[in-house]
Write an enzyme that holds these catalytic residues in place. Sequence first.
Site, short mmCIF file in Angstrom:
data_model
loop_
_atom_site.label_atom_id
_atom_site.label_comp_id
_atom_site.label_asym_id
_atom_site.label_seq_id
_atom_site.Cartn_x
_atom_site.Cartn_y
_atom_site.Cartn_z
N THR A 84 40.19 42.28 12.27
CA THR A 84 38.96 41.57 12.66
C THR A 84 39.27 40.33 13.48
OG1 THR A 84 38.25 42.20 10.43
CG2 THR A 84 36.76 40.82 11.71
N LYS A 111 45.98 32.28 4.50
CA LYS A 111 45.88 31.26 3.44
C LYS A 111 46.59 31.68 2.16
CE LYS A 111 41.24 32.94 3.26
NZ LYS A 111 41.25 33.35 4.67
N GLU A 166 44.55 25.86 11.25
CA GLU A 166 43.13 25.50 11.21
C GLU A 166 42.27 26.63 10.65
OE1 GLU A 166 41.32 22.33 12.38
OE2 GLU A 166 40.26 23.54 10.91
N ILE A 223 35.26 26.29 11.35
CA ILE A 223 34.97 24.85 11.22
C ILE A 223 36.24 24.05 11.41
CG2 ILE A 223 34.01 23.06 9.73
CD1 ILE A 223 32.83 25.29 7.98
N LYS A 268 42.04 27.72 -0.51
CA LYS A 268 41.56 26.78 0.49
C LYS A 268 41.50 25.35 -0.06
CE LYS A 268 38.88 30.30 2.95
NZ LYS A 268 37.59 31.01 2.98
#
Lengths: 398, 398
Positions: A10, A101, A125, A132, A201
């Site tokens: 994706t 992550k 990021e 974001i 996160k």
Amino acid sequence: MKIALLGMGTVGSGVARILLEQADLLAERVGEPMTLTHIMARSINNPYDLDLSSVTMVESIDEIVASDVDLVIELIGGVDHTFAFHKQLIQAGKHIVTANKDMLAQHIDELAAMANQKQVQIGYEATSGGGIPIIQPLEHALNAQHVERVMGILNGTTNFILTKMTEEGAAYGDVLKEAQELGYAEADPTNDVEGFDAQRKISLLSRLAYRRQINVHDIPVKGISQVDVEDLSIAAEKGLVMKLIGQSQFDGEMLHISVEPMFLPANHQLAHVRLAKNAIYVEGEAVGETMFYGPGAGSMETASAVVSDAMNIARFGFIGNVAPEQAVAVSAKETAQDYYIRLKTPNSQALHHLKEAGYTYESIHAEKGAFLLSNVTAEQLASIDESLGLSAAYPIVA
Amino acid sequence: MKIALLGMGTVGSGVARILLEQADLLAERVGEPMTLTHIMARSINNPYDLDLSSVTMVESIDEIVASDVDLVIELIGGVDHTFAFHKQLIQAGKHIVTANKDMLAQHIDELAAMANQKQVQIGYEATSGGGIPIIQPLEHALNAQHVERVMGILNGTTNFILTKMTEEGAAYGDVLKEAQELGYAEADPTNDVEGFDAQRKISLLSRLAYRRQINVHDIPVKGISQVDVEDLSIAAEKGLVMKLIGQSQFDGEMLHISVEPMFLPANHQLAHVRLAKNAIYVEGEAVGETMFYGPGAGSMETASAVVSDAMNIARFGFIGNVAPEQAVAVSAKETAQDYYIRLKTPNSQALHHLKEAGYTYESIHAEKGAFLLSNVTAEQLASIDESLGLSAAYPIVA
């Protein structure tokens, strides 16, 4: 700058699309072309019908290591083998951009230290908050002060499910099914719905906010799979909205950190973050409250964060990775807070018990045994649960 | 890095405080000390009781230019003389950090080009959104795509006033007086209440978002000094909340940009931005909607953005200033939108007129002559005003 892309899922296909279709924009802003030269992927998912004829398809990481690429974008996910890949790439002096992550939350300290030695930059990021900008602001904009608190809605899948449950009164299982059909939830939704994605996160964000090493597995986590939609509608009577909240607060010694479903007052900024959107509050000593809001996931959304990282590495090269040397002990919040609770068996004796034990409470729905309980610690809550039997207990954000 | 500070007002004293009190934190994060060596200020406002004994006080910019400082933080404001100072400092190779939006909105193109020639970096995170990181995210995080829209609450004073008018039903003049007493508005509030401050900010943000030169004086601006609190309470019946909105949209040729009071639906994220807080929406091609929220002003809040800029310059030196070469033509929005309108003299003939002219409208408060008007252009609105006489007309954010 020559770029290799690992993974064409994706996000990977979105990255390839931006690199190819926005080549002029990127070259203008970076000052040199950002050229996708290699792709390594189990299968080439090409939903945007990109012309990949100029790209060399490779099958092993060794080919990437041996190639002349300057930067590798890793989007294959997984932990052990990608950790090994990252080490190999850093040793070979390749810069890395990743959205992984799961792996980073476990191994970022070792990788950052190694990368600093090799003058390799790691951009991540896209690991938190999808598109974001939050990693960069924490590193380069909110850096002139101690950060005191980080708190956010960090997972789009669970926020989608909770929003639907809240607004439509639908049961968890039904909404999960809908989310899976819409592509907002995976076939095996465990990582999202049990809070593990948010756990990683909040670990990465807190590490950066407080500049401490954090053992991600130590972070207490509760997901939303046990949430009864009835509690959402009862709490709504008091203007409360449930969100899966990852939060951390650092007192200089102990890091109080957790992921769990919490109720927020409807006028709280985070209460208005709907569906698959994410938002992250950061409280700093000098700046006070700031909030960053946007898409928590999505192909192009996350890809834009990945490519932005790559552009910055192309422009600035190695600028140093945050690599805290001190580790921090973590625990859930220990101070008293307000709770929404519901008794397994509503009864008037329970009320007497709470009253006699000196608790302050307010009944929301007596028949259903739902109360707001003021100012209790986790320990006190456990003892109430033991004596009265609770079917639900959720902290309320002040 | 040696630093000179020009100006010791509200923000200047906050900057001095962070540089002195957080010296260890800054040195650790930057890798070298950030030393405040010179201050030039008409009067030394020292509300934080800082020990300034190690700082050299100077009286003229020439002394700063001749000194060995690497970076100058300009917080004296004003346009013509500070523009001259900036040019002098750039010629002398001094990096600059500033919060001076008035001057920059007019002269940034010339200064950025000159600075790029001299390899001097200009940091101006604090010019827009106070402590909110927004300049940096636009420059380095949302850069892998075309930005399509910027929209925000860019001025704390007017948002404070509108929030109080909305929530307490107080008249503009009374709330302005309160804001002045609380220090949220200046003795001469023109810049804030007439929208000029927001005009400069939307200019700087749009320049960065679309990478075009913009003539700030061309941006259409309306302030809030004519807002009648009665319109706020009438519109509230339809769930509408007024905010002073700076917005811009770029279609690749024309930049549609304005500052004006607008109504938002109560469930819009920006409707929940209260009091002196600011928030900025950025819509990008790939990322979709993102929002940045935080303090729009304040001593320590703005100072934290200033010091953050200084730290980045200390770490990375000259990285290049965005210096678009192409200018863009600007105009207010030309497409149709919905409006809240109120007739000077409510009468039933007005209704007939609107109906016959083929407009779609909904009465909110017939006696008071308040309507929602669907899908009209600014031109059509002007003709309605001419024939019917409007006491209020505010666009509604879709």
